[in-house]
Design an enzyme around this catalytic site. Structure first.
Site, PDB file in Angstrom:
ATOM      1  N   THR A 118       4.356  28.075  14.575  1.00 16.86           N
ATOM      2  CA  THR A 118       4.852  29.312  13.969  1.00 16.86           C
ATOM      3  C   THR A 118       6.368  29.333  13.876  1.00 16.86           C
ATOM      4  O   THR A 118       6.923  30.040  13.023  1.00 16.86           O
ATOM      5  CB  THR A 118       4.367  30.531  14.767  1.00 16.86           C
ATOM      6  OG1 THR A 118       4.759  30.382  16.136  1.00 16.86           O
ATOM      7  CG2 THR A 118       2.860  30.666  14.691  1.00 16.86           C
ATOM      8  N   CYS A 119       7.061  28.608  14.744  1.00 13.65           N
ATOM      9  CA  CYS A 119       8.524  28.581  14.676  1.00 13.65           C
ATOM     10  C   CYS A 119       9.006  27.969  13.365  1.00 13.65           C
ATOM     11  O   CYS A 119      10.089  28.292  12.879  1.00 13.65           O
ATOM     12  CB  CYS A 119       9.104  27.785  15.837  1.00 13.65           C
ATOM     13  SG  CYS A 119       8.736  28.479  17.455  1.00 13.65           S
TER      14      CYS A 119
END
Length: 747
Positions: A713-714
């Site tokens: 998700t980063c």
């Protein structure tokens, strides 16, 4: 003479034209490799055989421009194409695969040069699949059921297949006998026979179970299909005597609240050596626990709101006081344990009041309908006539705050007729919608400073900004709350008034709006960099390498200086150990996500609650609140394909990538929302769509085989393994986004 595509004419030339050596739509034939009707969920295939006008096989290729379009109602279905087959005799064939997920009739069109081939369009029927325990739900669901001893209580079940189609059964047939209900008495843990027999009603397409329990008490029930529990099939049953049931009904009908004596066993999460005598009062809005000092002076010990997030845990008889016990936990304060002979009456009264408050069901759709009804009722005496709002496009936020500064609640409930200064034109709804979108962008875009991300990156979810620019005051948060409240009110009116909030809020901020306690698990979505770093290190490796970590936090103040803050009194000298690391993480979450923005959240809620009563918001959890406020976005596959990055170039990955776009074409809006949540941490896109995701949505090869996809998700990165077939790929992707959007599969 039959019209031909330009590509076919170029290939054949005049000689082929007269000899009939060109593809001919009416010579082509189609073979379907399934029986009609077919159940949904199976990847089915059909083969088209292409022939020349003279009857000989025609070697098909991409240059021939064959168009295959499959639709179900207004929905277009993605298709996997395999040209030419594997053998020499299959050069004139094309095999098409697709997965039917919605029950109903499908229209299959196969066209050449804008002409249908022989038999096209084809119509095929797909029936609902067998009931799926994960999709089959109790109708009017409640996590606690209140019944009367010796009297039957009816439970309704709506059978649905894995794609949420309502199941149907031929007359005289049903799967009702596959449903079973097991009941355990919570006091002693022994099983009880509920004496129920499931019955299927063909008219309503529901299964009815009649449950009769003769002994008053608290029970745990497990409703299952083929020995697998339903999604909401585990619930508690409170069985009251006829006298107690009448008392509860009288209390709820008259909205009165008698006090019930009990013993307080814990306070502030700490067991008491000597239980205190207290009284429990259940009102239409709260459960209040009071003690009386000197038997005369009341003092409030704890208060719990009547909402689904307040949970009861029923336990056996306490040996110290000889009374049945229960623990109350609302996620906002330390749990409270009580013992009392009226335990069942208190819990049942709480449950009946709560169900009345939320419309009788704990499912999101039912709660949403109830919410809209209650909002309309709350403002029913306020006319929705027009009110002029004149703003400047160049100074939109400040002019909007100024234009509405003197507005009362009744004015906010009116229909805004927006005019932009120095712009002509009447507002028939379009200008008002534009104003809502522009104002939301001004308020919630982290570039403007009122809200900001907890970590770097444009895709970060927004949170109130304690270090906002000096010209942004607490009044702006109050204005933002009123804008959100008006969006919810307009949505309750329905039709063309419906408005959604164009924002991507942190889960911890949404939790605070409904009174839930912030905890360290919120970092997973709100601040994934911190979660994948410090938090996962402590959870997986403990304090190894962090022996000097104390109950403090470092924060950067305006000017770039770093200041150390104690998370609790004496925190600078309190070391983080294996036994208290969860306490440290929760204290860190309380400080970073709640304490630093307490004034901002309070101002926002003041504006929001001017229009929407807080007791209506608290019936939702934070994920449901996002759907209520922001709705399920409309996603453009064309925008998605135009704004993504690909990491990988092997033939195997190109095949998986082709399958990915086919699967995504078939996704529902909810599944697209889950895919986004799985990959980026939020179900909503920035206002500019996929083009404003930073970094872009990335699709990468995972260099593994037949395992579930993962996500970073980063980096907004989805990692796709290799699979041996499209069927396996689609099932793995759906499973990953379903489970991973709630924490599974994230890397």
């Amino acid at each position: 003479m039959t019209r031909r595509s330009s590509s076919s004419a170029q290939k054949s030339g005049l000689l082929h034209l007269f000899s009939g050596k060109y593809i001919h739509p009416q010579r082509c034939s189609t073979t379907f490799h399934w029986e009609d009707p077919c159940p949904v969920g199976t990847t089915v295939a059909f083969t088209v055989h292409f022939y020349q006008r003279n009857g000989r096989p025609y070697p098909i290729s991409d240059a021939d421009g064959v168009l295959v379009e499959i639709t179900q109602a207004i929905h277009k279905v993605g298709v996997v194409t395999e040209l030419g087959g594997t053998g020499e005799g299959e050069v004139n064939t094309a095999r098409y695969k697709f997965t039917a997920r919605q029950a109903g009739q499908y229209k299959i069109c196969v066209m050449l040069a804008n002409q249908h081939i022989r038999g096209s369009p084809f119509h095929k029927n797909f029936l609902p699949g067998p009931p799926d325990p994960e999709k089959t739900v109790m109708v009017q669901h409640s996590s606690t059921v209140v019944a009367t001893a010796g009297q039957p209580h009816h439970i309704l079940v709506e059978p649905r297949d894995e794609y949420h189609n309502l199941c149907t059964f031929p007359p005289g047939q049903s799967d009702a006998d596959q449903y079973s209900l097991s009941v355990v008495e919570l006091e002693g843990g022994w099983p009880v026979d509920p004496k129920c027999r499931p019955v299927y009603d063909h008219s309503s397409r529901r299964v009815s179970l009649q449950v009769t329990l003769h002994r008053p008490g608290c029970y745990r029930a497990n409703l299952s299909y083929q020995a697998t529990s339903l999604t909401n099939g585990i619930f508690d049953i409170i069985v009251l005597t006829s006298e107690d049931a009448g008392r509860v009904q009288k209390t709820v009908a008259r909205r009165c609240h008698d006090g019930y004596e009990a013993r307080l066993l814990t306070q502030q999460g700490v067991p008491l050596q000597r239980p205190k005598k207290v009284y429990c009062y259940v009102t239409p809005k709260q459960l209040i626990i009071k003690e009386f000092l000197l038997r005369l002076i009341p003092r409030r010990v704890a208060t719990f709101r009547l909402c689904p997030s307040t949970k009861f845990v029923f336990t056996g008889t306490n040996n110290q006081v000889g009374l049945p016990t229960m623990t109350i936990d609302d996620g906002c304060q330390p749990p409270v344990s009580l013992a009392g002979r009226h335990r069942n009456v208190v819990a049942a009264t709480f449950t009946q009041f709560m169900l009345k408050n939320i419309g009788g069901s704990e499912t999101f759709r039912d709660k949403q309908d109830h919410f809209y009804h209650e909002v309309r009722k709350f403002h029913s005496k306020r006319p929705h006539d027009r009110i002029q709002v004149c703003v400047s496009r160049d100074r939109l936020l400040e002019s909007s705050v100024k234009a509405t500064r003197a507005f009362a609640v009744a004015d906010w409930c009116k229909n805004f007729e927006v005019t932009f200064q120095a712009e002509e034109g009447l507002d028939w709804g379009g200008v008002r919608r534009e104003w809502f979108e522009l104002v939301c962008a001004q308020l919630f875009d982290h570039d403007n400073g009122l809200f900001s991300g907890l970590h770097e990156g444009r895709q970060a979810l927004v949170h109130p900004n304690p270090h906002r620019p000096s010209h942004l005051k607490l009044k702006h948060y109050e204005f933002a709350g009123r804008v959100v409240g008006k969006c919810l009110y307009e949505s309750a009116l329905g039709g063309g008034y419906r408005q959604t909030v164009r924002a991507r809020f942190t889960r911890s901020f949404l939790a605070q709006l409904i009174g839930l306690r912030v905890h360290y698990k919120h970092f997973a979505q709100d601040d994934p960099e911190l979660y994948t770093g410090l938090v996962r290190h402590l959870l997986e490796r403990g304090t190894i390498g962090l022996e000097d970590l104390c109950f403090t936090d470092e924060m950067v103040v305006p000017g770039g200086q770093v200041r150390t803050v104690e998370l609790e009194a004496g925190g600078a000298t309190k070391k983080v150990t294996q036994s208290n690391l969860l306490q440290y993480l929760d204290a860190l979450a309380q400080h970073r996500l709640a304490a630093r923005v307490r004034n901002e959240v309070t101002s926002f809620m003041a504006g929001l609650n001017d229009i929407i009563p807080d007791n209506l918001l608290c019936i939702f959890d934070e994920n449901e609140l996002e759907l209520l406020m922001c709705g399920i976005d409309t996603y453009s596959i064309a925008d998605f394909r135009a704004n993504h990055a690909v990491n990988g170039s092997t033939p195997e990955f190109r095949r998986v990538l082709y399958w990915f776009w086919t699967a995504v074409t078939n996704f529902t809006e909810e599944e697209m929302a889950r895919l986004l949540q799985f990959t980026t941490g939020c179900s909503r896109l920035p206002p500019g769509g996929f083009s404003q995701l930073s970094p872009h949505f990335q699709i990468a090869a995972a260099h593994t085989f037949n395992v579930l996809p993962t996500a970073h998700t980063c980096f907004n990165q989805l990692c796709l393994p290799d699979y041996d077939s499209y069927e396996h790929f689609e099932k793995a992707l759906l499973l990953a986004i379903k489970e991973g959007s709630e924490g599974f599969g994230l890397v």
